[in-house]
Motif scaffolding. Sequence first.
Motif, PDB file in Angstrom:
ATOM      1  N   ASP A  37       0.910  -1.142  -0.008  1.00 53.36           N
ATOM      2  CA  ASP A  37      -0.104   0.075  -0.058  1.00 53.36           C
ATOM      3  C   ASP A  37       0.864   1.285   0.049  1.00 53.36           C
ATOM      4  OD1 ASP A  37      -0.793   0.111   3.680  1.00 53.36           O
ATOM      5  OD2 ASP A  37       1.038  -0.195   2.565  1.00 53.36           O
ATOM      6  N   ARG A  38       2.042   1.233  -0.551  1.00 55.35           N
ATOM      7  CA  ARG A  38       3.084   2.290  -0.625  1.00 55.35           C
ATOM      8  C   ARG A  38       2.374   3.598  -1.493  1.00 55.35           C
ATOM      9  NH1 ARG A  38       9.326   1.055  -0.676  1.00 55.35           N
ATOM     10  NH2 ARG A  38       9.374   0.156   1.466  1.00 55.35           N
ATOM     11  N   VAL A  39       2.682   4.773  -1.281  1.00 61.83           N
ATOM     12  CA  VAL A  39       2.197   5.716  -2.290  1.00 61.83           C
ATOM     13  C   VAL A  39       3.127   5.554  -3.594  1.00 61.83           C
ATOM     14  CG1 VAL A  39       2.461   8.169  -2.567  1.00 61.83           C
ATOM     15  CG2 VAL A  39       2.091   7.395  -0.410  1.00 61.83           C
ATOM     16  N   LYS A  40       2.385   5.488  -4.562  1.00 61.58           N
ATOM     17  CA  LYS A  40       2.807   5.455  -6.014  1.00 61.58           C
ATOM     18  C   LYS A  40       3.503   6.918  -6.165  1.00 61.58           C
ATOM     19  CE  LYS A  40       1.206   1.158  -6.299  1.00 61.58           C
ATOM     20  NZ  LYS A  40       2.071   0.147  -6.111  1.00 61.58           N
ATOM     21  N   VAL A  41       4.579   6.826  -6.518  1.00 63.23           N
ATOM     22  CA  VAL A  41       5.458   7.955  -7.062  1.00 63.23           C
ATOM     23  C   VAL A  41       5.448   8.073  -8.321  1.00 63.23           C
ATOM     24  CG1 VAL A  41       7.485   9.225  -6.588  1.00 63.23           C
ATOM     25  CG2 VAL A  41       6.596   7.867  -4.642  1.00 63.23           C
TER      26      VAL A  41
ATOM     27  N   LEU B 158       1.734  14.591   0.230  1.00 65.52           N
ATOM     28  CA  LEU B 158       0.652  15.097  -0.384  1.00 65.52           C
ATOM     29  C   LEU B 158      -0.102  14.184  -1.384  1.00 65.52           C
ATOM     30  CD1 LEU B 158      -1.064  17.919  -0.494  1.00 65.52           C
ATOM     31  CD2 LEU B 158       0.283  18.346  -2.374  1.00 65.52           C
ATOM     32  N   ALA B 159       0.749  13.282  -1.976  1.00 64.45           N
ATOM     33  CA  ALA B 159      -0.074  12.421  -2.881  1.00 64.45           C
ATOM     34  C   ALA B 159      -0.929  11.241  -2.254  1.00 64.45           C
ATOM     35  CB  ALA B 159       0.989  11.939  -3.616  1.00 64.45           C
ATOM     36  N   ILE B 160      -0.747  11.392  -0.995  1.00 69.13           N
ATOM     37  CA  ILE B 160      -1.481  10.302  -0.154  1.00 69.13           C
ATOM     38  C   ILE B 160      -3.192  10.628  -0.476  1.00 69.13           C
ATOM     39  CG2 ILE B 160      -2.169   9.393   2.032  1.00 69.13           C
ATOM     40  CD1 ILE B 160       0.712   9.626   2.939  1.00 69.13           C
ATOM     41  N   TYR B 161      -3.307  12.249  -0.615  1.00 71.45           N
ATOM     42  CA  TYR B 161      -4.765  12.502  -0.716  1.00 71.45           C
ATOM     43  C   TYR B 161      -5.414  11.641  -1.805  1.00 71.45           C
ATOM     44  CZ  TYR B 161      -4.374  16.363   2.810  1.00 71.45           C
ATOM     45  OH  TYR B 161      -4.252  17.102   3.836  1.00 71.45           O
ATOM     46  N   GLY B 162      -4.491  11.346  -2.888  1.00 68.21           N
ATOM     47  CA  GLY B 162      -5.158  10.596  -3.716  1.00 68.21           C
ATOM     48  C   GLY B 162      -5.912   9.148  -3.429  1.00 68.21           C
ATOM     49  N   ASP B 163      -5.615   8.840  -1.975  1.00 70.15           N
ATOM     50  CA  ASP B 163      -6.669   7.616  -1.506  1.00 70.15           C
ATOM     51  C   ASP B 163      -7.903   8.087  -1.086  1.00 70.15           C
ATOM     52  OD1 ASP B 163      -4.085   6.415  -1.712  1.00 70.15           O
ATOM     53  OD2 ASP B 163      -3.904   6.032   0.470  1.00 70.15           O
ATOM     54  N   MET B 164      -8.174   9.226  -1.001  1.00 79.08           N
ATOM     55  CA  MET B 164      -9.522  10.005  -0.890  1.00 79.08           C
ATOM     56  C   MET B 164     -10.014  10.993  -1.631  1.00 79.08           C
ATOM     57  SD  MET B 164      -8.156  11.615   2.661  1.00 79.08           S
ATOM     58  CE  MET B 164      -6.406  10.927   2.735  1.00 79.08           C
ATOM     59  N   PRO B 165      -9.985  10.688  -2.985  1.00 80.83           N
ATOM     60  CA  PRO B 165     -10.228  11.502  -3.972  1.00 80.83           C
ATOM     61  C   PRO B 165     -11.472  12.400  -3.915  1.00 80.83           C
ATOM     62  CG  PRO B 165     -10.373   9.537  -5.056  1.00 80.83           C
ATOM     63  CD  PRO B 165      -9.721   9.340  -3.699  1.00 80.83           C
ATOM     64  N   GLY B 166     -12.469  11.845  -3.349  1.00 82.49           N
ATOM     65  CA  GLY B 166     -14.010  12.313  -3.510  1.00 82.49           C
ATOM     66  C   GLY B 166     -14.078  13.231  -2.249  1.00 82.49           C
ATOM     67  N   ARG B 167     -13.376  13.166  -1.212  1.00 86.80           N
ATOM     68  CA  ARG B 167     -13.575  14.179  -0.229  1.00 86.80           C
ATOM     69  C   ARG B 167     -12.739  15.322  -0.395  1.00 86.80           C
ATOM     70  NH1 ARG B 167     -12.730  11.055   5.339  1.00 86.80           N
ATOM     71  NH2 ARG B 167     -11.655   9.641   4.143  1.00 86.80           N
ATOM     72  N   PHE B 168     -11.783  14.897  -1.074  1.00 87.78           N
ATOM     73  CA  PHE B 168     -10.582  16.101  -1.418  1.00 87.78           C
ATOM     74  C   PHE B 168     -11.264  17.106  -2.268  1.00 87.78           C
ATOM     75  CE2 PHE B 168      -6.974  17.884  -3.669  1.00 87.78           C
ATOM     76  CZ  PHE B 168      -6.117  18.369  -2.574  1.00 87.78           C
ATOM     77  N   LEU B 169     -12.072  16.609  -3.542  1.00 83.13           N
ATOM     78  CA  LEU B 169     -12.431  17.335  -4.422  1.00 83.13           C
ATOM     79  C   LEU B 169     -13.793  18.283  -3.779  1.00 83.13           C
ATOM     80  CD1 LEU B 169     -12.225  15.049  -7.550  1.00 83.13           C
ATOM     81  CD2 LEU B 169     -10.874  17.061  -7.134  1.00 83.13           C
ATOM     82  N   LEU B 170     -14.482  17.488  -3.156  1.00 79.41           N
ATOM     83  CA  LEU B 170     -15.580  18.128  -2.405  1.00 79.41           C
ATOM     84  C   LEU B 170     -14.950  19.346  -1.447  1.00 79.41           C
ATOM     85  CD1 LEU B 170     -18.547  18.322  -1.591  1.00 79.41           C
ATOM     86  CD2 LEU B 170     -18.453  16.805   0.021  1.00 79.41           C
TER      87      LEU B 170
END
Length: 600
Positions: free
Chosen positions: A3-7, A21-33
Amino acid sequence: MGDRVKVPGAFLRRSPLLRCLAIYGDMPGRFLLTATLLAGVNIALVGQQVLVGHAVQEAQHGKLVRIGPDGLLDYDRAWFWVALLLALSLARAAVQYGAGLLSLSIGQRLLTILRERILVQIQRLDLAYHWRHGVGEMVTRMTRDADKVRDALINFWRQIFETGLIIAISLGLLWVYSPWLALTPALLLLAGIAMLWSEADALVALDRRIGDAYDAVTQDLSEGINGVRVIKAFSLGEARTARFQRHVDLFRAEARAAIRHASRRVPLPQTIIALSHAWVLGFGAWMVAHGTLGLGALVAAMLVVNMLVLRIEGIGRLLQVIADARASAARIWEVLDAEPVIQSGGKALPAGAIGFRLSHVSASPLGDGAAVLRDLHLEVRPGEVVALVGATGSGKSMLTSLLPRLVEADEGRVELGSQAQGWQDVREGDLRELRRRVHVLPQESFLFSDTLAANLRLCAPDATDAQLHEALDKAAAGELLSRLGDGLETRVGDRGATLSGGQRQRVCLARALLADADILVLDDATSALDARTERRAIDNIRGLRNGRARPLTMLIVASRLSTALAADRVALLSGGRIVAEGTHQQLASDNAAYRALMGL
C-alpha cells in the motif's frame, strides 16, 4: 509494502512533502468536495468586497438613501444591500464550516494512513535496522514528524489553493479597475514570496537539527520509563534526570535558533508585500482625484488588497511550517523507503519433520563485517534436542536468530530439512511459513499489556480455553492461574509487570508451544526458572514431542548444567565456531573448556 504511495516521477522522489501530499489520492472524493467548497468560500469573499464597493458607490451618488414623495427618507436600497451582504456572509460561514470539518477529516485520515504505513514498514524492517535506530527515533517519526506533516499539508493545500484563488481573482479585479493598480502589487508579491522561499532550505536544516535533538529526548524518556526498576535499584534518579535535562536543553537551544532565524528573515519580505497597501491607496486616490476611478471602486480595491496582503503574510508563516514539515517528511520517507535486507523466498518448506544445518556460516549483528560467527558448522536432526553452550558474547543469540532469518548470514548456508528428504536454504523459503514453523523464544520475556489469554492466543487465535490450560501445564505454569484473581482474563500489565520473571518466561514458553512449530529454539528462555521447574518444563515438552505426528526439534541455549543435562547432545560455541559436540558425559570427560564453562 503493497500500500505504498505510488510516486509518478523522480521529481516527487526528491520532494518528500509532495509525496506525502500524494496520499490525498487515497480519498479523491472528499478532497475534491473540500476543494470545491473552499473555492466557493473564497470567491464569495472577494465578491463580498466588491459588493461593499458598489454600495459605497451608490452612497456617493445619493442612491442608497432617498427622499420619498412624501418627504420621508427611503431606506429600501440600504436595506437591500444590508440583506444581501448578510445573506452572503451567512452562506459563506455555513459553507466554510462544512469545508473546515471536511478538511480536518481528511487531515486525520492522512495522519492515520501515514502512521499505519510507518508501523507496517517498521514490522517489515529487519532487526539490524532496529539495532541501528533506537526506539525513540521510531516513536518520534510516527508521532511528532507525522503530526507536523499532517498540519503542514492541511495548511499547505488549503492556503496555497485558497490564496491562489484570492490572488487570481483579486489581481484580476484590480486589473479591471486599472492595470497599474494590479501590476505593482503583483511585482511586490512576487518579490516577497521569492525572499520567503529562499529561506526554506535554511529552515529545513534547522528543523532537522531540532528533530535529531527531539529523538534523543524521546529515546532517553523511553529508557527512563522502561528501565525504572534499574534506576530505582541503583539510585540513578538524579543522574538520569541530569542526562535528560541536557537533552531537553539541547532541544530548546535548537528550537530557539530556528525561532531567531525566522524572526530575523521573515519580517522584511512581509513588509515588502505590505507596500501594496500604500500603492493602491496612493495611486487609487490619484485616480479618484482625476475622475478615472470611483470612490466605491477605490474602497473595493482597498478591501481586496487588504485581504490579499493578509493572505500572503499568512503564506510567510506557512512557508516556515512547511520548511519544518519538509524535514519531518524526509525523516518519514527515510523509514518508508528503507528496503529490508531480508526478503521472502517463494518456495514452500519441506512438509515432513525438519531439522537444520549451518554450513560455513559467518554473520555480523549489524551487517558491517564485524563477524560474531565465523565458518560455523552445526547440524541438528529432526526430533533431536541439542543444548548450545558458550561463554557470554560468543554468538549464541546470533546463531538462534539465523534460523528464522531474524538476521541474515553474511556467508555460508542456513538450511532446513533432513538427510532423508534433502536440505533447503532458508533464503529460498516463504518467510511467513518459515517463522511459523521455526519459533525462537528469546531470553527477554515480552508480554503485551493485555489479558493473559490474549497474550497466549497471539500465535493461536482460535485456541480454546482448554488448550490454553494445557499449554500452561506443559510450560510448568499450571499453578499460575490459581494465583491470578481473574484467571485467563487477568491483565498482566505493561510488559507483564504484574508477573515475576519466572512466570513471564513460563507464559512465553506456553505461548510458543501453542504456535505448534516444528523447530523450537529456547534462547536462554528458562534462565529465570529454578532447576526443578526448568527440568519439568523440558520433560513436558519431550512428552509433547513424542505425541506429535511430526517430531519437535529443539535447540536450547544453556547457561546452566541442569539445562545441558536435559539435552540429547551438547554443542560448545567458542570464537564464533562450534569447537566440540557430544553428550554431556563425553564433553565433561574430554573437554576442559566445557568443564570450566559448566563449573565442573
